[in-house]
Design an enzyme around this catalytic site. Structure first.
Site, short mmCIF file in Angstrom:
data_model
loop_
_atom_site.label_atom_id
_atom_site.label_comp_id
_atom_site.label_asym_id
_atom_site.label_seq_id
_atom_site.Cartn_x
_atom_site.Cartn_y
_atom_site.Cartn_z
N VAL A 44 0.81 -1.01 0.08
CA VAL A 44 -0.02 -0.12 0.13
C VAL A 44 0.94 1.20 0.21
CG1 VAL A 44 -1.68 1.33 1.32
CG2 VAL A 44 -1.97 -1.16 1.17
N CYS A 45 1.89 1.15 0.69
CA CYS A 45 2.59 2.45 0.87
C CYS A 45 3.50 2.56 -0.40
CB CYS A 45 3.67 2.17 2.02
SG CYS A 45 2.83 2.50 3.84
N THR A 46 3.71 1.87 -1.07
CA THR A 46 4.49 2.04 -2.38
C THR A 46 3.50 2.47 -3.45
OG1 THR A 46 5.74 -0.13 -2.10
CG2 THR A 46 5.62 0.43 -4.59
#
Length: 219
Positions: A44-46
């Site tokens: 998700v953070c990517t």
């Protein structure tokens, strides 16, 4: 002590992918968005860091700098950038803070004081609360705080919309209604009398005695 809106954003010195910074000096006389993520090389953070890279010019158009933070070291951030480019097509040019000692995460109340002193061995679940967005004004005060769960990717267009509202309402005695978008009608605040509203804004519509709408001020 929890951070709240209108608190001074805590100052700090940190290493970033763009060199060492003193946070308040880095902000300067403009606006800033500090957004955090719990662990590098997570899905998700990517996508989020790539989305922010794609919107960096939109933030710059509003006089807003963006800076990311993870509890991982700077060296890990630099390696992660290629994955972000592969996944999203965007190159991360804005700085990423390395917070391997957890100092900034604790300073911003994203981790408890007893969380330890190293990111070594910590999992994303250990850092689940490091998923916040802070909008900070030129006066170094916090204007907005949002915290998301790990499984929900953030909507950074909403951050831009909120900044448009915050910057507009800082200049004029107006507020913005639910789901407001740039260019739509705004609400005249209760501090402005009807007579003063005519002077300031021209015509306005009275929906309720306490709800008056007018065209968005242009300057």
């Amino acid at each position: 002590m929890s951070l709240r809106i209108n608190d001074i954003a805590p100052d700090f010195t940190a290493d970033t992918t763009r060199g060492q910074i003193q946070f308040h000096d880095w902000i300067g006389n403009g606006w800033a968005v500090l957004f955090s993520h719990p662990k590098n090389f997570t899905p998700v953070c990517t996508t989020e860091l790539g989305a922010m890279a794609g919107l960096e010019q939109e933030f710059a158009n509003r006089g807003v700098k963006i800076i990311g933070i993870s509890v991982d070291p700077v060296e890990s951030h630099s390696k992660w950038k290629s994955d972000i480019k592969t996944a999203t097509g965007f190159e991360v040019e804005y700085p990423l803070i390395g917070d391997k000692d957890l100092n900034v995460a604790k300073l911003y109340d994203m981790l408890p004081a007893g969380a330890g002193e190293s990111s070594e061995g910590r999992t994303p679940a250990d850092n689940a609360t490091v998923r916040s967005v802070f909008v900070i004004g030129p006066d170094k005060k916090i204007k907005l705080i949002l915290t998301y769960p790990m499984t929900t990717g953030r909507n950074f267009n909403e951050i831009l919309r909120a900044i448009d509202s915050i910057q507009l309402t800082a200049k004029h005695q107006v507020a913005t209604p639910a789901n407001w978008q740039q260019g739509e009608d705004v609400i005249i605040t209760a501090a402005v009398s009807n007579e003063d509203a005519i002077t300031r804004f021209g015509a306005f519509d009275t929906i309720l005695p306490y709800l008056r709408k007018t065209k968005q001020p242009s300057a």
